[in-house]
Design a protein around this motif. Structure first.
Motif, short mmCIF file in Angstrom:
data_model
loop_
_atom_site.label_atom_id
_atom_site.label_comp_id
_atom_site.label_asym_id
_atom_site.label_seq_id
_atom_site.Cartn_x
_atom_site.Cartn_y
_atom_site.Cartn_z
N UNK A 4 47.43 33.83 47.13
CA UNK A 4 48.52 33.55 48.05
C UNK A 4 48.14 33.93 49.48
N UNK A 5 47.42 35.05 49.65
CA UNK A 5 46.93 35.42 50.98
C UNK A 5 46.03 34.32 51.54
N UNK A 6 45.15 33.80 50.71
CA UNK A 6 44.24 32.73 51.16
C UNK A 6 45.03 31.51 51.60
N UNK A 7 46.02 31.14 50.80
CA UNK A 7 46.81 29.94 51.11
C UNK A 7 47.66 30.14 52.36
N UNK A 8 48.05 31.39 52.64
CA UNK A 8 48.88 31.69 53.81
C UNK A 8 48.06 31.93 55.07
#
Length: 261
Positions: free
Chosen positions: A229-233
């Motif tokens: 999720x961090x990567x996608x955000x």
């Protein structure tokens, strides 16, 4: 290369056509018996043997909530190994079925390939790094606890001690970052194994995306979902703490907040 992250029995009953199995759930296939990472050379052997090479686009998928983090574990490990062509099928097998697409019960075996890793050290966090954060010796690194609120508060003890790492920035259970629907039988809200960018963005609106951000949980498994999720955000330097609380809480010289025995 599409990788089915469920156990072999489920794979053989029906999988996405052409998908391979690692012979066991991805979390078990890609970690040692203590649920820790293997060394890079071992990953090169495992991945090459099943036909994943450096040119392969790799898609991991899950069946439901119980193996969602098997798929995100696969994603994080490939990212750590420096593979820049790795993906998660959002919604996994459920999304595939809802799209009206067929399954196959024919096992897929690919020709062996050559995989050479280029580990990205910043995507991995060690207990040594976290201890320095806990003691205030390292500043400017954000710690995100992906466990439940009861684990965070020390009420649910899963190591020698319960509690959380001092100087943790935020506690957001991985379950609270997923969409929920009402179970018609129990009337309770249940999580869906889908990633929702709006829910994740709201859950992680406070952390600074430009700072190093380390996710942790009990065994470094649930926190791989947080890492994804961090990567996608768009977080600039996300990492997963592989050993996480099970190791940290067992070392009696590690400082613990909300400590419970």
């Amino acid at each position: 290369v599409v990788v089915d992250c469920r156990d072999l029995e489920a794979y053989l009953k029906g999988h996405i056509p052409g998908a391979i199995s690692l012979g066991k759930p991805c979390g078990a296939a890609l970690q040692d018996p203590t649920l820790r990472m293997l060394d890079a050379k071992r990953y090169e052997e495992i991945l090459g043997r099943v036909g994943i090479g450096n040119a392969s686009h790799v898609v991991f998928y899950h069946g439901d909530m119980k193996d969602l983090t098997d798929a995100t574990m696969g994603f994080w490990i490939m990212e750590y190994l420096g593979h820049d062509k790795v993906y998660l099928l959002n919604g996994g097998l459920d999304a595939w079925r809802k799209a009206g697409l067929r399954l196959s019960d024919k096992p897929e075996k690919r020709e062996p390939a050559t995989f050479k890793s280029k580990p990205v050290a910043s995507r991995f966090s060690s207990t040594d790094e976290v201890v320095k954060i806990a003691r205030g010796q390292t500043r400017g690194v954000q710690l995100i606890d992906s466990r439940t609120a009861r684990e965070y508060k020390g009420e649910d003890i899963r190591s020698v001690r319960g509690g959380h790492v001092p100087n943790t920035t935020l506690n957001v259970s991985h379950l609270d970052t997923l969409p929920k629907v009402k179970d018609p039988k129990t009337e309770k809200l249940v999580e869906l194994a889908y990633l929702d960018p709006d829910i994740a963005a709201k859950a992680f609106e406070k952390p600074d995306k430009n700072a190093r951000t380390v996710a942790y949980c009990q065994t470094g498994t649930r926190s791989t979902l947080t890492y994804l999720q961090f990567r996608l955000l768009g977080f600039k330097e996300p990492a997963n703490w592989d050993e996480s609380w099970r190791v940290y809480g067992a070392k009696l010289d590690h400082p613990v907040a909300d400590e419970q025995w």
